[in-house]
Design an enzyme around this catalytic site. Structure first.
Site, PDB file in Angstrom:
ATOM      1  N   LYS A 293       4.067 -15.263   0.661  1.00  0.00           N
ATOM      2  CA  LYS A 293       2.664 -15.554   0.991  1.00  0.00           C
ATOM      3  C   LYS A 293       1.863 -15.908  -0.263  1.00  0.00           C
ATOM      4  CE  LYS A 293       2.050 -11.393   2.778  1.00  0.00           C
ATOM      5  NZ  LYS A 293       3.372 -10.742   2.725  1.00  0.00           N
TER       6      LYS A 293
ATOM      7  N   ARG B 206      -3.182  -6.475   8.241  1.00  0.00           N
ATOM      8  CA  ARG B 206      -1.861  -5.851   8.267  1.00  0.00           C
ATOM      9  C   ARG B 206      -1.746  -4.784   9.327  1.00  0.00           C
ATOM     10  NH1 ARG B 206      -0.424  -6.854   2.395  1.00  0.00           N
ATOM     11  NH2 ARG B 206       1.704  -6.162   2.240  1.00  0.00           N
TER      12      ARG B 206
ATOM     13  N   ARG C 178       7.945   0.020   2.218  1.00  0.00           N
ATOM     14  CA  ARG C 178       7.065  -1.108   2.547  1.00  0.00           C
ATOM     15  C   ARG C 178       7.604  -1.879   3.753  1.00  0.00           C
ATOM     16  NH1 ARG C 178       7.133  -4.023  -2.933  1.00  0.00           N
ATOM     17  NH2 ARG C 178       5.853  -5.643  -1.970  1.00  0.00           N
TER      18      ARG C 178
ATOM     19  N   ARG D 149      11.877  -9.363  -8.534  1.00  0.00           N
ATOM     20  CA  ARG D 149      10.568  -9.915  -8.913  1.00  0.00           C
ATOM     21  C   ARG D 149      10.025  -9.253 -10.178  1.00  0.00           C
ATOM     22  NH1 ARG D 149       5.811 -10.284  -4.578  1.00  0.00           N
ATOM     23  NH2 ARG D 149       5.965  -8.027  -4.518  1.00  0.00           N
TER      24      ARG D 149
ATOM     25  N   ARG E  75       6.692  -4.537 -10.838  1.00  0.00           N
ATOM     26  CA  ARG E  75       5.665  -3.761 -10.145  1.00  0.00           C
ATOM     27  C   ARG E  75       6.274  -2.429  -9.699  1.00  0.00           C
ATOM     28  NH1 ARG E  75       3.019  -7.679  -5.627  1.00  0.00           N
ATOM     29  NH2 ARG E  75       3.318  -5.853  -4.330  1.00  0.00           N
TER      30      ARG E  75
HETATM   31  P1  ADP Z   1       3.439  -7.366  -0.381  1.00  0.00           P
HETATM   32  O1  ADP Z   1       2.908  -8.326   0.626  1.00  0.00           O
HETATM   33  O2  ADP Z   1       4.587  -7.937  -1.141  1.00  0.00           O
HETATM   34  O3  ADP Z   1       3.679  -5.991   0.158  1.00  0.00           O
HETATM   35  P2  ADP Z   1       0.815  -7.125  -1.600  1.00  0.00           P
HETATM   36  O4  ADP Z   1       0.512  -7.391  -3.023  1.00  0.00           O
HETATM   37  O5  ADP Z   1       0.246  -8.008  -0.570  1.00  0.00           O
HETATM   38  O6  ADP Z   1       2.394  -7.111  -1.537  1.00  0.00           O
HETATM   39  O7  ADP Z   1       0.386  -5.616  -1.250  1.00  0.00           O
HETATM   40  C1  ADP Z   1       0.693  -4.552  -2.084  1.00  0.00           C
HETATM   41  C2  ADP Z   1       0.153  -3.249  -1.496  1.00  0.00           C
HETATM   42  O8  ADP Z   1      -1.257  -3.310  -1.359  1.00  0.00           O
HETATM   43  C3  ADP Z   1       0.655  -2.877  -0.101  1.00  0.00           C
HETATM   44  O9  ADP Z   1       1.909  -2.249  -0.123  1.00  0.00           O
HETATM   45  C4  ADP Z   1      -0.463  -1.933   0.354  1.00  0.00           C
HETATM   46  O10 ADP Z   1      -0.344  -0.660  -0.248  1.00  0.00           O
HETATM   47  C5  ADP Z   1      -1.706  -2.586  -0.217  1.00  0.00           C
HETATM   48  N1  ADP Z   1      -2.320  -3.528   0.747  1.00  0.00           N
HETATM   49  C6  ADP Z   1      -2.418  -4.863   0.600  1.00  0.00           C
HETATM   50  N2  ADP Z   1      -3.023  -5.419   1.673  1.00  0.00           N
HETATM   51  C7  ADP Z   1      -3.290  -4.401   2.530  1.00  0.00           C
HETATM   52  C8  ADP Z   1      -3.872  -4.313   3.827  1.00  0.00           C
HETATM   53  N3  ADP Z   1      -4.313  -5.408   4.465  1.00  0.00           N
HETATM   54  N4  ADP Z   1      -3.982  -3.108   4.398  1.00  0.00           N
HETATM   55  C9  ADP Z   1      -3.553  -2.002   3.780  1.00  0.00           C
HETATM   56  N5  ADP Z   1      -2.976  -2.004   2.572  1.00  0.00           N
HETATM   57  C10 ADP Z   1      -2.838  -3.183   1.942  1.00  0.00           C
END
Ligand code: ADP
Ligand code: ZN
Length: 213
Positions: A13, A87, A171, A126, A160
């Site tokens: 994404k 999400r 996750r 990554r 990370r």
């Molecule tokens: P990925 O899509 O690879 O999991 P992101 O950088 O989008 O990585 O998200 C990293 C973390 O940030 C998630 O594991 C969560 O803890 C938090 N996060 C991101 N977006 C949301 C969301 N919409 N709702 C709740 N937590 C979120």
């Protein structure tokens, strides 16, 4: 044009958002990036998000929705790409209300499909630049000089915390349990397109452009 890019952690994404933003005047809204910035700057929001993120869990809905509301309210009509939001179905419901309030209709949800084994290898390999956020992969896209960012030159290309194997597992489980239902939410509204997220970033971007016409 207002978009949501949807899919499991590691589907690409963020990569596709960056390619879109290069071509079109759109704002990239990544809740993950916003949370990571808040943590780096040690803000109240960062304090609230950190323990959840490090463990691979979702940040609570109230916190996340509040954050996105702030950003959307200040868009002043600019088109946007939502990356990593919504999400949960509660977030999707809230987003409906927010978009109505600012008069910005959603044009399309693009969902990326990648097999789980590939997600795991993408995420474990990554590496990211702490300075500028550039993304690398130890096998498919290593920096030219080990540990040094090609883009900004800083020697801080790191993994990370949540890209460690045990956290990745959490996750992916959270994606299955909490995020996958969001797909149905948009499928039922008829604004939803699923595409193949495997192959190179450029190949996937071709598919994205086809969807957007
Ligand atoms: P990925 O899509 O690879 O999991 P992101 O950088 O989008 O990585 O998200 C990293 C973390 O940030 C998630 O594991 C969560 O803890 C938090 N996060 C991101 N977006 C949301 C969301 N919409 N709702 C709740 N937590 C979120
Ligand atoms: Zn960098």
């Amino acid at each position: 044009m207002n978009l949501i890019l949807f899919g499991a952690p590691g589907v690409g994404k963020g990569t596709q958002s960056a390619l879109l933003v290069e071509k079109l005047d759109m704002r990239h809204i990544s809740t993950g990036d916003l949370f990571r910035n808040a943590i780096k700057n040690e803000t109240e929001l960062g304090k609230k998000a950190k323990e959840f993120m490090d463990a691979g869990n979702l940040v609570p809905d109230e916190v996340t929705i509040g954050l996105v509301e702030e950003v959307l309210k200040n868009l002043n009509g600019q088109s946007f790409i939502l990356d990593g939001f919504p999400r949960t179905t509660a977030q999707a419901d809230a987003l409906d209300g927010l978009l109505e309030k600012i008069g910005a209709p959603l044009d399309r949800v693009i969902s990326f499909q990648v097999p789980e084994s590939e997600l795991v290898s993408r995420l474990t390999g990554r590496r990211v630049c702490k300075g500028c956020g550039a993304v690398y992969h130890i096998a498919s896209k290593p920096p030219q000089q080990d540990g040094v960012c090609d883009v900004c030159g800083k020697a801080e290309v790191v993994q990370r915390k949540d890209d460690q194997e045990d956290v990745i597992k959490v996750r992916l489980e959270n994606y299955e349990n909490s995020t996958r239902p969001v797909k149905e939410f948009y499928q039922n509204k008829g604004q939803f397109t699923e595409i193949d997220g495997t192959g190179s970033a450029d190949e996937v971007f071709e598919r994205v452009q086809k969807v957007l016409g």
